[in-house]
Scaffold this motif. Structure first.
Motif, short mmCIF file in Angstrom:
data_model
loop_
_atom_site.label_atom_id
_atom_site.label_comp_id
_atom_site.label_asym_id
_atom_site.label_seq_id
_atom_site.Cartn_x
_atom_site.Cartn_y
_atom_site.Cartn_z
N UNK A 180 -3.02 -5.05 -3.02
CA UNK A 180 -2.72 -3.77 -3.64
C UNK A 180 -3.58 -2.66 -3.04
N UNK A 181 -2.99 -1.47 -2.99
CA UNK A 181 -3.64 -0.27 -2.45
C UNK A 181 -4.00 -0.40 -0.98
N UNK A 182 -3.34 -1.29 -0.25
CA UNK A 182 -3.48 -1.42 1.20
C UNK A 182 -2.30 -2.25 1.70
N UNK A 183 -2.10 -2.23 3.03
CA UNK A 183 -1.04 -3.04 3.62
C UNK A 183 -1.69 -4.11 4.48
N UNK A 184 -1.34 -5.37 4.22
CA UNK A 184 -1.96 -6.48 4.94
C UNK A 184 -1.16 -6.84 6.18
N UNK A 185 -1.87 -7.15 7.27
CA UNK A 185 -1.23 -7.75 8.45
C UNK A 185 -1.80 -9.15 8.58
N UNK A 186 -0.90 -10.12 8.49
CA UNK A 186 -1.33 -11.51 8.52
C UNK A 186 -1.72 -11.98 7.14
N UNK A 187 -1.83 -13.29 6.99
CA UNK A 187 -2.23 -13.82 5.68
C UNK A 187 -3.26 -14.94 5.80
N UNK A 188 -3.46 -15.46 7.01
CA UNK A 188 -4.48 -16.51 7.20
C UNK A 188 -5.35 -16.14 8.40
N UNK A 189 -6.50 -16.76 8.49
CA UNK A 189 -7.39 -16.49 9.61
C UNK A 189 -7.88 -15.06 9.58
N UNK A 190 -7.68 -14.33 10.70
CA UNK A 190 -8.09 -12.91 10.75
C UNK A 190 -6.98 -12.06 10.13
N UNK A 191 -7.32 -11.37 9.06
CA UNK A 191 -6.33 -10.54 8.35
C UNK A 191 -6.84 -9.10 8.37
#
Ligand code: G3I
Length: 461
Positions: free
Chosen positions: A413-424
Motif C-alpha cells: 500500500x502507498x507504493x508500487x512494487x516491482x517483483x515479489x521475491x528476492x530483490x524487490x
C-alpha cells in the motif's frame, strides 16, 4: 446509544473560545503545497481517510473524489459484527473484501471497524449472555481479524464501551456483563490473530478532558502497565458548533501514555464555524506527533449519517467546501511526524533486530533515507517503511529491499512494487513522490515467510 442526543449534549457543554485559542497557536510549520488531502497528509507522514459505504464504490462521482483525496478507508458498516457474522459461525466478508480490494488498487490503507460493539450485534448475539457470549465474541474477534490479517492498518477492537455522563465508567451491555475483563480479552485475541495490525479503542464524546475520556485514559494507562496489547485510541469527533479548548491537550495526554491517537469519524455541524472547527481539529492532530491520521465519516454531505447537518468536506455535488480548504491548509502548514520517537515515548533499551537504522543518507543531505518497522509472526510479516527526503527534497523515490529466501510480498500500500521475491523495489505512487526537505511519508507491504534482514535503501529522483 442515541448519538444525536449525545451530540447535542456535546455541543451544549463544549467550551467556547476554543477556536480562537487553537487558531492563535504557534506552529513549527513545515510549509508545503500539496493539492489533495491525501498528498498533503502523506507528505507529513500521515493518512487522510473516509468512511465508505461499499455500495457507493460503483458510483463514479463518488469514487472520483474518494480516489483523488483519500489514502485510507474504513467500512461504514460492512465490517461490523452483524455484517460479518450474521448467523453464529457463518461468516460473510463480501463487503469488507470489496473495500480492501478497492483500497489495495488505489494505494489506500484500511482501518477496520469494529470487532466488538454493543450496537449492530447480530440478533443471535443480542440474545446471548455469560460464558456463551464471551466465547462467541472472542471467536468473532479471532475469525474476523484472521480473515483480514495483514490487510488492516488499525482495528477498532472495541467501540464505545464507556458510558456518557459524569461517572467515567463502563457502559452497561451484554458484552460488559460477561465480566470487566472483556475488553482486554478482545485485545489479546486480536493481537494473536493479526499481529501486524495496530489495535485501537474507539469512542465518541471524548473531545476534551472530561469524565468519559478520563475513564478511557485510566483504562489505557492500566493496559499499558499490565502489558495488554493496545496501540492506539480513536477519537470519533462527531462535532457540533464549537470545539473543546483542550481538544489537543486531550490527544496529547493519551499520546504521552505511549499509544498512537487517530481522529476516526470526524464530521462537524454545518454553520459559520464548520470550516474553522475542521481546521482546528486538523491542526490539533498535526501538533501531536503520535496523531497518525484523520478519517471523515463519509465523503459528501449526502453520504453522511448526519443528513441535513451537511457535516462533511464535499457538498452533494462533489464540490469542495470551505471546510475542505481549511483542512488542506492545516495539513500543508503542519509539521511532519518526527523521524525519531517523541521524548514522551522512550525507545526500547536495546534496538529490536527487525528495525534497523536508515542505511542511506539522513535528512540534511541530498537523496532520501528509509527505515523499516516490522511486525512479524510465524509465517508472515507486515513492514512499514518510512521514507525521509534529504535536503534537496524529492520529486520521486524508489526503495529497494532484499527478502529472505522463501519470503514473498503479497500486498503493498502507498507504493508500487516491482517483483515479489528476492530483490524487490517499491516506487512512490502519484501523491507521495514529491517531498520537501526532511519530509516523511510511509508505505507498507505484507509478506509471507520471514521478514528477517529487511534493510531498505532509498534512491531519490
Ligand atoms: O442496509 C439496511 C437496509 O437493507 C434497510 O432497508 C435499512 C432500513 O433501515 O437499513 C439498512 O441498514 C442501516 C445501515 O446503517 C446502512 O444504511 C441500518 O438500519 C442503520 O442502523 C445503519 O446505521 C449506521 C449506524 O452506525 C448504526 O448504528 C450508520 O450507517 C453508520 O454511519 C453509523 O456509524 C457509527 C459508527 O459505526 C460508530 N460511531 C458512531 C457512528 C454514527 O452513528
Amino acid at each position: 446509544m442515541n448519538h444525536r442526543r449525545a451530540l447535542r449534549a456535546a455541543v451544549t457543554i463544549a467550551v467556547t473560545g476554543a477556536l480562537a485559542a487553537a487558531m492563535t497557536m504557534t506552529l513549527t510549520s513545515t510549509a508545503s503545497a500539496g493539492t489533495t488531502l491525501r498528498a498533503s497528509a502523506a507528505e507529513k507522514g500521515r493518512y487522510f481517510g473516509a468512511a465508505v459505504a461499499t455500495g457507493k464504490l460503483s458510483t463514479s462521482a463518488y469514487t472520483t473524489i474518494l480516489n483523488r483525496e483519500f489514502n485510507s478507508v474504513v467500512a461504514e458498516n460492512e465490517m461490523k459484527w452483524d455484517a460479518t457474522e450474521p448467523q453464529q459461525g457463518r461468516f460473510s466478508y463480501t463487503g469488507g473484501d470489496r473495500l480492501v480490494s478497492h483500497a489495495q488498487a488505489n494505494g489506500m490503507s484500511v482501518r477496520g471497524h469494529a470487532l466488538l460493539w454493543h450496537q449492530q450485534e447480530p440478533g443471535w448475539a443480542q440474545g446471548m449472555s455469560g460464558s456463551a457470549l464471551r466465547s462467541a465474541m472472542i471467536n468473532h474477534v479471532t475469525q474476523v481479524a484472521t480473515h483480514f490479517r495483514g490487510k488492516i492498518y488499525a482495528w477498532d477492537v472495541v467501540n464505545e464501551a464507556f458510558a456518557d455522563g459524569g461517572g467515567g465508567g463502563r457502559r452497561d451491555s451484554n458484552l460488559q456483563r460477561t465480566g470487566n475483563d472483556w475488553i482486554e480479552a478482545a485485545f489479546r485475541a486480536a493481537r494473536a490473530a493479526d499481529p501486524g495490525a495496530k489495535l485501537c479503542y474507539n469512542d465518541y464524546n471524548t473531545d476534551g478532558i472530561n469524565a468519559k475520556s478520563t475513564g478511557i485514559y485510566n483504562m489505557v494507562r492500566d493496559f499499558k502497565s499490565r502489558g495488554v496489547p493496545i496501540d492506539c485510541v480513536g477519537f470519533q469527533s462527531h462535532l457540533g458548533t464549537s470545539l473543546a479548548g483542550d481538544y489537543q491537550a486531550n490527544l496529547q495526554r493519551f499520546a504521552d501514555l505511549g499509544v498512537d491517537v487517530q481522529i476516526t469519524e470526524l464530521d462537524v455541524m454545518t454553520g459559520g464555524n464548520q470550516a474553522n472547527i475542521f481546521g482546528a481539529v486538523t491542526r490539533a492532530c498535526m501538533n501531536v506527533s503520535r496523531c497518525t491520521g484523520i478519517t471523515t465519516w463519509g465523503v459528501r454531505d449526502c453520504d453522511s449519517w448526519r443528513g441535513s447537518d451537511n457535516a462533511l468536506l464535499f457538498d452533494c455535488n462533489g464540490n469542495k467546501k470551505a471546510a475542505y480548504t481549511s483542512v488542506l491548509n492545516a495539513l500543508n502548514a503542519g509539521p511532519a511526524i518526527p523521524t525519531t520517537p517523541p521524548p514522551t515515548d522512550p525507545p526500547p533499551t536495546t534496538p529490536p533486530p527487525t528495525d534497523p537504522p536508515p542505511t542511506t543518507p539522513p535528512p540534511g543531505t541530498a537523496g532520501c533515507s528509509a527505515s523499516v518497522s516490522l511486525n512479524s509472526w510465524n509465517g508472515g510479516f507486515v513492514a512499514t517503511v518510512k521514507v525521509t527526503a534529504g535536503s534537496a527534497g524529492t520529486s520521486g523515490w524508489n526503495v529497494g529491499v532484499t527478502l529472505a529466501s522463501g519470503a514473498s510480498v503479497t500486498n503493498t500500500w502507498s507504493a508500487t512494487a516491482s517483483g515479489s521475491t528476492g530483490s524487490v523495489r517499491f516506487a512512490n505512487v502519484d501523491y507521495n513522490g514529491r517531498l520537501g526537505a526532511g519530509q516523511v511519508t510511509e508505505f507498507g507491504f505484507q509478506g509471507t515467510g520471514s521478514g528477517a534482514g529487511i534493510t531498505p535503501t532509498c534512491t531519490a529522483s
